[in-house]
Design a protein around this motif. Sequence first.
Motif, PDB file in Angstrom:
ATOM      1  N   GLY A   1     -14.223   0.647   2.001  1.00 57.96           N
ATOM      2  CA  GLY A   1     -13.229   0.273   1.014  1.00 57.96           C
ATOM      3  C   GLY A   1     -14.141   0.340  -0.190  1.00 57.96           C
ATOM      4  O   GLY A   1     -13.407   0.873  -1.060  1.00 57.96           O
TER       5      GLY A   1
ATOM      6  N   LEU B   1      -3.491   7.558   3.782  1.00 59.39           N
ATOM      7  CA  LEU B   1      -4.490   7.813   2.635  1.00 59.39           C
ATOM      8  C   LEU B   1      -4.450   9.246   2.594  1.00 59.39           C
ATOM      9  O   LEU B   1      -4.509  10.041   1.645  1.00 59.39           O
ATOM     10  CB  LEU B   1      -5.581   6.776   2.363  1.00 59.39           C
TER      11      LEU B   1
ATOM     12  N   TRP C   1      -4.798  -2.440  -0.146  1.00 59.30           N
ATOM     13  CA  TRP C   1      -5.540  -1.786   0.894  1.00 59.30           C
ATOM     14  C   TRP C   1      -6.553  -3.114   1.439  1.00 59.30           C
ATOM     15  O   TRP C   1      -6.765  -3.250   2.564  1.00 59.30           O
ATOM     16  CB  TRP C   1      -6.216  -0.586   0.421  1.00 59.30           C
TER      17      TRP C   1
ATOM     18  N   LEU D   1      -3.256   3.520   8.369  1.00 56.39           N
ATOM     19  CA  LEU D   1      -3.679   3.607   6.795  1.00 56.39           C
ATOM     20  C   LEU D   1      -4.467   4.539   6.306  1.00 56.39           C
ATOM     21  O   LEU D   1      -4.299   5.259   5.305  1.00 56.39           O
ATOM     22  CB  LEU D   1      -4.137   2.114   6.102  1.00 56.39           C
TER      23      LEU D   1
ATOM     24  N   VAL E   1       0.794  -1.202  -0.090  1.00 55.15           N
ATOM     25  CA  VAL E   1       0.071   0.122   0.191  1.00 55.15           C
ATOM     26  C   VAL E   1       0.687   1.215   0.027  1.00 55.15           C
ATOM     27  O   VAL E   1       0.691   2.208  -0.718  1.00 55.15           O
ATOM     28  CB  VAL E   1      -0.999   0.056   1.202  1.00 55.15           C
TER      29      VAL E   1
ATOM     30  N   LYS F   1     -11.107   2.784   7.793  1.00 58.10           N
ATOM     31  CA  LYS F   1     -10.002   2.105   8.231  1.00 58.10           C
ATOM     32  C   LYS F   1      -9.331   2.530   9.511  1.00 58.10           C
ATOM     33  O   LYS F   1      -8.749   1.951  10.316  1.00 58.10           O
ATOM     34  CB  LYS F   1      -9.001   2.224   6.951  1.00 58.10           C
TER      35      LYS F   1
END
Lengths: 771, 112
Positions: free
Chosen positions: A171, A256, A136, A252, A123, A220
């Motif tokens: 997601g 992002l 991911w 994460l 990732v 997440k």
Amino acid sequence: MSLPLLLLGGFVASALAPRLCKTLPRLGALLLAIWPLAFAAHLFRLAPDILAGKPFEHAIEWAPALGISLSFYVDELSLLFGLMVSLVGVVVMVYAASYLKGHAYLGRFYAMLLMFMTAMNAVVCSGNVISLFIAWELTGISSYLLIGFKHDKEVPRAAALQALLITTAGGLALLAGLVMVGSIAGTYELRELLANGDLIRNHDLYGWILVLILLGAFTKSAQFPFHFWLPRAMEAPTPISAYLHSATMVKLGVFLLARFYPMLAGTPEWTALLTFFGGVTMVMGALRSPFQDDLKAVLAYSTLSVLGMLTFLLGLGGKVALKAVVLVTIAHALYKAPLFLVAGTVDHATGTRSVRSLSGLRTKMPWTFATGLIAGLSMLGAPPLLGFVAKETLLDASLASAYPIPTTTAAAITGIGLMAAAWVAGIKPFLGEPSTAAQRAHGVSPGFWLGPLLLASLGLVFGLVTALVAPWTLGATAAIQGAPAAFKVALWHGFTPALATSGIVLALGTGLIALRDLLKDRLDRIEWRGLPRPSTLYQQGYEAMFVVARGLTDRTQSDSLRDNLSTILFAFLLLGGYTLYRLGGLPSPPTVELHWLEVGLGSILLAASFAAIRARSMLNAALMLGVVGFAMSAVFLVYGAVDLAITQIVVDTLTVLLFVLVVHKLPRFARLSTKKTMIRDAILASLAGIFMTFLVLKAHQVNVHEPISGFFAEKAVPEAFGRNIVNVILVDFRALDTLGEITVLMAGALGVYLLVRSGEAKAKPREVQGT
Amino acid sequence: MEWFWAIIVGALFATAIFQLLRRNLAKLAIGLILLSNAANLLIFSSAGLTRGKPPMVPEGVETLAAGHADPLPQALILTAIVISFGVIAFFLALLRLASQRLGITDLEELKE
């Protein structure tokens, strides 16, 4: 060795782990830890170039037609996260070798852990948003397996499922957002996307894109109101909690947001959404954290708070806030992972994680105490640790924001709460008179404290020698904002408003520590009711989903062919009709005049088919179907389809014969349906007929592709040596189709034969047995 | 001409579907036959109709001149006719079995 190969090696190591741990139960884990170590070493080798402003790039074509490639883009931000993932990974793997010594599923544990680790690194090193998304999701799946590691118990299974459902739902939203971004910018390559931020920010769909991507990041990173899965995920073995839920996976979402900062940030929507949800998460986590009784719960809520803090800072934006993001990220990884591991060690040695029953452990496990103390002090924000530098920068950023009073208040409350949490989780269990649990505790081997102590000490070293982290902080800040950054990273900033605020926080925090037990007693006595809790809403939504699904299935699907057919027809008419309506345009008026022969044939066709459905006996129906078939073959003949006419006559004759032979014994048709259903069916059938009429008319207008008939007309004689083109198509151009057709017919014939035989056998069972 | 055949196709589909929605198993067979005829006519007419000019290359000429009927839908329909015959034959055999062995001709009874 190149980066892609190294990543591939991670998956290979994951696949080998179970076997390796079986043959070498003691050494296997340590051997497997070589992989993250090698990855970190590789990153260190790339580091000089990257820190000099030359990101590592490498692309492997994957699906070029879709603009999806397996490309890698390693800049300072990736470097920071990659090193964190790998180095904390090494510590966790070595620790787990002691923690899970002799566990039956040790191999499986390492396989999942390595898979997760590789996916994480994929990732952060990804250079294409689609490959980023795939990695991911891979982290989501492997974390599901890790949280549910104790799969024989129901609670971990439920917790794992909840985490999976929430993060994958986010997601999906993320994927939608990424696809929108990709189709606006015309590329999925990260570097090009980041360079074209204005294109996205000024687009009409920016609001949607932002919300969709934030949904992915917030789920997440467990932001309010999706935060509740994180404390529940503490069902995982402690090394997993230390790894997934402090340093890596939950970061994460933050990663992002930082990654897309040049593309999405800087708008009022961005600032409002991130500071609000981040701020709520940060304050809520910090206030709940010190009053938990389970050590891991204390740490889980404080992690929530830090994740909220990072989101909050990204929302504030600007150089100082981004510097704080980087420093908090580093400091947090260096103190939270050790604290989790300390909690695991305490649990292992005493058999309990309850704050109430733990005290005076310092004599039994001095090194663990040292680890807890150093990490705890960093979390407290005490000088000279890195946590202090991070906290100062946080306060700096909130003082410099557009609304300094609310932001600084929120940051200060968070600081106070986290101080108390650090005390409860890292220091309190070791002080005071040994409790009964502490007296029964066994000592621990170096495997338990060596790694955590190392990580925690780094927090001290980096605080004392800030020059060690300065280049990384500068680089990562520059990577986040997409422009070079210049500032100093120092322990001592002089007498600033931030230092004064820090002093207030320290004083109030000490007060909270002193009053913690008293307050907890009071708080425990209050019954929290009437507040709508997100976790309850989730549960209700989860159950409602099943109710809706069951209801929908019951309504649309049944064991009756007629009902299913009606549903299909209805949906078909609705969707197809809408499409026809959207295409618009009245069908062309008649161009060729009708011949009387055509009118006659069409009328016969119609009359015979109506007669067939009105027939009261099978024989009549068969006769009328024969008429339909012969009329069809006449139509074929009129329009130059000689072969069709011949085939139709043969097949039709056979069908009528079969009808008469097979079903002549059937009774006369009884009227089985009521008048009402007859009318309903007639309406549905008529609508379908009307739709088909328009479809045929529309088909004359629509021309998707140049017909390939010209090819057949041209090549039939010179290449296939046949003058009847239809025949040539069947036996030459599309010969394989014809072969398939023959096979189907063979199978059908066999089926018919067996069915007829079995019918006879059942009718006269004795005879068959006798022969 | 297009309108005329389009309406015929629609009417054939309507009768076929009405028949498929009946409870009687035998009527289902009738519906299937009508449906396959309707589908064939749909392909045939929506590809465009040309009177009296079969797609055959005359002797002495190498390629087919323009203005002949389209060979491709014909080839497709030829396959369809044969396959639907197979399907119907199989269905009729099933129908016979159901009535012989179970004495059932009503779809709703077949559920149990």
